[in-house]
Write a protein that holds these residues in place. Structure first.
Motif, PDB file in Angstrom:
ATOM      1  N   ILE A 149       0.849  -1.194   0.000  1.00  0.00           N
ATOM      2  CA  ILE A 149       0.000   0.000   0.000  1.00  0.00           C
ATOM      3  C   ILE A 149       0.880   1.238   0.000  1.00  0.00           C
ATOM      4  O   ILE A 149       1.736   1.403   0.877  1.00  0.00           O
ATOM      5  CB  ILE A 149      -0.933   0.014   1.226  1.00  0.00           C
ATOM      6  N   ALA A 150       0.675   2.092  -1.000  1.00  0.00           N
ATOM      7  CA  ALA A 150       1.399   3.366  -1.084  1.00  0.00           C
ATOM      8  C   ALA A 150       0.476   4.475  -0.587  1.00  0.00           C
ATOM      9  O   ALA A 150      -0.611   4.675  -1.130  1.00  0.00           O
ATOM     10  CB  ALA A 150       1.828   3.635  -2.513  1.00  0.00           C
ATOM     11  N   THR A 151       0.904   5.178   0.462  1.00  0.00           N
ATOM     12  CA  THR A 151       0.114   6.262   1.057  1.00  0.00           C
ATOM     13  C   THR A 151       0.593   7.604   0.533  1.00  0.00           C
ATOM     14  O   THR A 151       1.785   7.915   0.602  1.00  0.00           O
ATOM     15  CB  THR A 151       0.232   6.234   2.597  1.00  0.00           C
ATOM     16  N   THR A 152      -0.351   8.390   0.025  1.00  0.00           N
ATOM     17  CA  THR A 152      -0.027   9.753  -0.390  1.00  0.00           C
ATOM     18  C   THR A 152       0.009  10.689   0.813  1.00  0.00           C
ATOM     19  O   THR A 152       0.957  11.444   1.010  1.00  0.00           O
ATOM     20  CB  THR A 152      -1.064  10.263  -1.410  1.00  0.00           C
ATOM     21  N   HIS A 153      -1.042  10.608   1.649  1.00  0.00           N
ATOM     22  CA  HIS A 153      -1.139  11.512   2.796  1.00  0.00           C
ATOM     23  C   HIS A 153      -2.116  10.936   3.816  1.00  0.00           C
ATOM     24  O   HIS A 153      -3.069  10.243   3.452  1.00  0.00           O
ATOM     25  CB  HIS A 153      -1.631  12.891   2.349  1.00  0.00           C
ATOM     26  N   GLY A 173       7.842  -6.164   9.152  1.00  0.00           N
ATOM     27  CA  GLY A 173       8.768  -5.144   9.641  1.00  0.00           C
ATOM     28  C   GLY A 173       8.192  -4.402  10.830  1.00  0.00           C
ATOM     29  O   GLY A 173       7.074  -4.657  11.271  1.00  0.00           O
ATOM     30  N   GLU A 174       8.963  -3.427  11.358  1.00  0.00           N
ATOM     31  CA  GLU A 174       8.602  -2.754  12.593  1.00  0.00           C
ATOM     32  C   GLU A 174       8.158  -1.306  12.421  1.00  0.00           C
ATOM     33  O   GLU A 174       7.669  -0.707  13.361  1.00  0.00           O
ATOM     34  CB  GLU A 174       9.811  -2.781  13.566  1.00  0.00           C
ATOM     35  N   ALA A 175       8.348  -0.729  11.244  1.00  0.00           N
ATOM     36  CA  ALA A 175       8.017   0.685  11.059  1.00  0.00           C
ATOM     37  C   ALA A 175       6.513   0.906  11.167  1.00  0.00           C
ATOM     38  O   ALA A 175       5.706  -0.017  11.031  1.00  0.00           O
ATOM     39  CB  ALA A 175       8.532   1.180   9.714  1.00  0.00           C
ATOM     40  N   ARG A 176       6.108   2.166  11.391  1.00  0.00           N
ATOM     41  CA  ARG A 176       4.687   2.481  11.530  1.00  0.00           C
ATOM     42  C   ARG A 176       4.008   2.471  10.174  1.00  0.00           C
ATOM     43  O   ARG A 176       4.593   2.815   9.156  1.00  0.00           O
ATOM     44  CB  ARG A 176       4.522   3.842  12.195  1.00  0.00           C
ATOM     45  N   ASN A 177       2.728   2.098  10.174  1.00  0.00           N
ATOM     46  CA  ASN A 177       1.969   1.985   8.942  1.00  0.00           C
ATOM     47  C   ASN A 177       1.389   3.321   8.503  1.00  0.00           C
ATOM     48  O   ASN A 177       1.131   4.204   9.321  1.00  0.00           O
ATOM     49  CB  ASN A 177       0.802   1.003   9.125  1.00  0.00           C
ATOM     50  N   PHE A 178       1.165   3.447   7.194  1.00  0.00           N
ATOM     51  CA  PHE A 178       0.316   4.477   6.601  1.00  0.00           C
ATOM     52  C   PHE A 178       0.805   5.908   6.864  1.00  0.00           C
ATOM     53  O   PHE A 178      -0.006   6.835   6.896  1.00  0.00           O
ATOM     54  CB  PHE A 178      -1.136   4.321   7.085  1.00  0.00           C
ATOM     55  N   ASN A 217       4.864   6.951   2.524  1.00  0.00           N
ATOM     56  CA  ASN A 217       5.427   5.628   2.761  1.00  0.00           C
ATOM     57  C   ASN A 217       4.731   4.557   1.921  1.00  0.00           C
ATOM     58  O   ASN A 217       3.585   4.704   1.509  1.00  0.00           O
ATOM     59  CB  ASN A 217       5.308   5.246   4.235  1.00  0.00           C
ATOM     60  N   THR A 218       5.454   3.461   1.718  1.00  0.00           N
ATOM     61  CA  THR A 218       4.891   2.259   1.118  1.00  0.00           C
ATOM     62  C   THR A 218       5.025   1.130   2.130  1.00  0.00           C
ATOM     63  O   THR A 218       6.133   0.842   2.595  1.00  0.00           O
ATOM     64  CB  THR A 218       5.619   1.893  -0.190  1.00  0.00           C
ATOM     65  N   ASP A 219       3.908   0.525   2.487  1.00  0.00           N
ATOM     66  CA  ASP A 219       3.879  -0.512   3.526  1.00  0.00           C
ATOM     67  C   ASP A 219       3.522  -1.852   2.905  1.00  0.00           C
ATOM     68  O   ASP A 219       2.674  -1.926   2.006  1.00  0.00           O
ATOM     69  CB  ASP A 219       2.855  -0.166   4.601  1.00  0.00           C
ATOM     70  N   THR A 220       4.173  -2.909   3.398  1.00  0.00           N
ATOM     71  CA  THR A 220       3.939  -4.255   2.888  1.00  0.00           C
ATOM     72  C   THR A 220       3.377  -5.146   3.983  1.00  0.00           C
ATOM     73  O   THR A 220       3.886  -5.153   5.114  1.00  0.00           O
ATOM     74  CB  THR A 220       5.230  -4.868   2.326  1.00  0.00           C
ATOM     75  N   PHE A 221       2.327  -5.887   3.646  1.00  0.00           N
ATOM     76  CA  PHE A 221       1.658  -6.781   4.588  1.00  0.00           C
ATOM     77  C   PHE A 221       1.571  -8.171   3.971  1.00  0.00           C
ATOM     78  O   PHE A 221       1.600  -8.332   2.745  1.00  0.00           O
ATOM     79  CB  PHE A 221       0.240  -6.278   4.894  1.00  0.00           C
ATOM     80  N   ARG A 222       1.460  -9.175   4.820  1.00  0.00           N
ATOM     81  CA  ARG A 222       1.301 -10.550   4.352  1.00  0.00           C
ATOM     82  C   ARG A 222      -0.003 -11.113   4.889  1.00  0.00           C
ATOM     83  O   ARG A 222      -0.306 -10.978   6.076  1.00  0.00           O
ATOM     84  CB  ARG A 222       2.469 -11.419   4.785  1.00  0.00           C
ATOM     85  N   TRP A 235      -7.323   9.607   5.006  1.00  0.00           N
ATOM     86  CA  TRP A 235      -6.242   8.777   4.451  1.00  0.00           C
ATOM     87  C   TRP A 235      -6.348   8.745   2.937  1.00  0.00           C
ATOM     88  O   TRP A 235      -7.327   8.227   2.383  1.00  0.00           O
ATOM     89  CB  TRP A 235      -6.328   7.367   5.017  1.00  0.00           C
ATOM     90  N   LYS A 236      -5.365   9.319   2.284  1.00  0.00           N
ATOM     91  CA  LYS A 236      -5.311   9.279   0.824  1.00  0.00           C
ATOM     92  C   LYS A 236      -4.268   8.246   0.415  1.00  0.00           C
ATOM     93  O   LYS A 236      -3.064   8.469   0.546  1.00  0.00           O
ATOM     94  CB  LYS A 236      -4.952  10.654   0.261  1.00  0.00           C
ATOM     95  N   LEU A 237      -4.754   7.110  -0.056  1.00  0.00           N
ATOM     96  CA  LEU A 237      -3.818   6.112  -0.550  1.00  0.00           C
ATOM     97  C   LEU A 237      -3.690   6.294  -2.060  1.00  0.00           C
ATOM     98  O   LEU A 237      -4.590   6.790  -2.746  1.00  0.00           O
ATOM     99  CB  LEU A 237      -4.264   4.705  -0.188  1.00  0.00           C
ATOM    100  N   ASN A 238      -2.573   5.896  -2.589  1.00  0.00           N
ATOM    101  CA  ASN A 238      -2.290   6.067  -4.010  1.00  0.00           C
ATOM    102  C   ASN A 238      -2.539   4.787  -4.782  1.00  0.00           C
ATOM    103  O   ASN A 238      -3.277   4.767  -5.764  1.00  0.00           O
ATOM    104  CB  ASN A 238      -0.847   6.528  -4.203  1.00  0.00           C
TER     105      ASN A 238
END
Length: 555
Positions: free
Chosen positions: A8-12, A42-47, A51-56, A81-84
């Protein structure tokens, strides 16, 4: 069952994503999954913005995923939340499905967004949207809805705070429309923006607009922000009793422990449910809207000050570096805390009136020894309280009514309109009276005049009494005080300790303790004892007499 990765790529994101959990549903031609919790790799914060976040996830094998649903969120986070783009990859076949969002926040419904598989046409649409996004306004916080109250019986004056980056120099106007439930009254309009403050990389703005007050019918007002979001509030009629909710200690956790309290926003969620059942007109905030408790353990110049001896602390002036760090702290703290989606959901839909308490300044303020540095911190805290909680209205003389207008159907009256100092260290009271027809709210400032002998001075109580004596045609006066007038006498607790066999330090933990880096501390119980009105008997007696006289005088 097979494995997928979801990217998921988040714009804002306007609101704070910490602690937010979202779900995704995969939909094929003949089969679909249940909403599946997104588990991050991973450990970084989502959204976070950019940022681009990866989930399984694991789910049924769907050869062609024609559609997805994302969100299933009940916190309000996705409203900003504006996702791209979302990419779903089947790890068994390495086949990828791509879904894009045009940035229209109105496409979210009940916390869920539906996206279709990207086609050639949608790719072109997405490229055009990327070009348009260059002109998009991105808010960092808000809206925080409030009311202005001028001596105009037929108008309901609204306002809201928003925050942008400091490189935004001009905002498009806010637009709004309103109507009664039966549609007999409806119209639309726009409101203008005002810059309240710019600090470092952020800029605070206020939008102002007004809608009419109907004689007998409530009005729903929907306002539209330039970033595509819209919110609806309810305006009481002249004949409608004002429905309000009271909140105190709305954010009692400090920044250092906020993430460790998963139920910290439970009452905000309950308030939201009650609002949806029967809409509130006002949100009355009685103090501790933020928690500034980390200031003296977070900012280097202030940490160094706490390590000094008592004499050196008393001799230390409030330096320019201390002032800068304190300004940064309060500005950032309001932005951070008011971005929590559970808080923001209510703040955007219910106009609020606020009065501060010690945690809005510093933990234990008013109950501790007065130092020049503490007084300097108070000055800065007062500025940001006026900007955020009072919406900058105190500085706007056009919206300050004279004391003589208190008998008007609608008004805001400051007990001390000017910010003159009472002495060399503290300002005069920020007490105010806000009147809406037959109902008025007296917002008591129990901190600005605080000394070891009183919470509110006898002189100020007399001035309040004089102000209240001018009230006419009022049915209800609500007195808002962060410090209760009726409460258990905690002087009983030392005796109860023996009876209950409870170690005193555990009792003191319940009632609150003020400590700073082990160097500057107040006795654990004194902070609470000196918060009680019965410690200051003459002012309390005078105040009680004032309330009795006021009650007798209300017609």
């Amino acid at each position: 069952m097979i494995s997928y990765t979801v990217t998921i790529a988040t714009t804002h994101s306007v609101f704070d994503p910490r602690g937010i959990t979202l779900r995704i549903q995969l939909i094929g031609e003949t089969i679909q999954t249940e909403p599946i919790l997104l588990q991050r790799i991973g450990e970084a914060r989502n959204f976070e913005p950019g940022n681009t976040d990866t989930f399984r996830i694991r789910a049924q094998n769907i050869e062609a995923i024609q559609q997805i649903k994302i969100g299933f969120d009940d916190t309000g986070f996705v409203e900003g939340w504006k996702l791209n783009q979302i990419t779903v990859e089947n790890l068994s076949t390495s086949k990828k499905h791509v879904y894009t969002h045009d940035g229209d926040l109105q496409k979210w419904h009940d916390g869920t967004l539906t996206l279709n598989l990207r086609t050639t046409n949608s790719i072109c649409d997405n490229e055009r949207r990327d070009e348009e996004d260059g002109e998009m306004v991105y808010f960092l916080m808000g809206p925080i809805l409030g009311i202005r109250s001028l001596a105009l019986a037929d108008e309901y004056q609204l306002c809201c705070l928003v925050m942008t980056s400091s490189d935004v120099h001009l905002l498009p106007p806010i637009t709004f429309k309103y109507r009664t439930d039966d549609g007999s009254v409806s119209s639309h309009g726009s409101g203008e923006e005002i810059v309240l403050e710019t600090l470092s990389d952020k800029r605070l703005w206020r939008y102002d607009w007004s809608v009419p007050r109907h004689n007998t019918k409530e009005i729903s007002c929907t306002y539209y922000l330039p970033d595509g979001r819209c919110y609806t509030c309810v305006v009481p009629s002249k004949a409608t009793p004002v429905r309000f909710v009271l909140a105190s200690s709305a954010d009692v956790s400090s920044s250092s422990c906020k993430d460790n309290s998963p139920t910290r926003n439970a009452m905000w969620t309950q308030m939201r449910r009650e609002h949806l059942d029967s809409a509130f007109h006002l949100l009355i905030m009685a103090g501790d809207q933020i928690n500034a408790g980390d200031l003296l353990i977070e900012k280097p110049s202030l940490v160094a000050w706490t390590q000094l001896s008592k004499k050196d602390r008393m001799d230390q002036d409030f330096t320019g570096q201390m002032r800068k760090e304190t300004h940064d702290f309060y500005f950032d703290l309001y932005c951070e805390r008011w971005r929590q989606p559970q808080h923001a959901w209510m703040y955007a839909r219910v106009a609020s009136l606020m009065m501060w308490n010690n945690l809005d300044i510093l933990n234990g303020y008013g109950s501790m020894v007065s130092y020049p540095v503490i007084d300097g911190i108070y000055d800065v805290a007062r500025k940001y309280y006026s900007l955020f909680q009072l919406r900058g209205l105190r500085q706007d003389k056009d919206w300050n009514s004279s004391k003589e207008s208190v008998s008007s159907p609608s008004c805001t009256v400051w007990l001390h309109p000017e910010s003159r100092r009472r002495d060399d260290t503290k300002y005069t009271s920020l007490t105010s009276l806000i009147r809406l027809g037959e109902v008025a709210f007296l917002m008591l400032d129990g901190r600005s005049e605080r000394t070891s002998s009183h919470i509110i001075s006898i002189k100020t109580i007399k001035e309040i009494s004089k102000l209240l004596s001018k009230l006419e045609d009022l049915k209800h006066l609500f007195v808002v005080s962060a410090i209760p007038f009726i409460h258990p006498d905690i002087h009983l607790f030392p005796n109860m300790e023996t009876a209950l066999q409870v170690p005193w330090k555990k009792v003191s933990h319940v009632w609150g303790e003020f400590r700073i880096s082990g160097a500057l501390r107040a006795p654990s119980v004194n902070s609470t004892v000196t918060n009680e009105w019965n410690v200051f008997w003459p002012p309390r007696a005078k105040w009680t007499t004032t309330m009795i006289e006021c009650n007798a005088g209300i017609k």
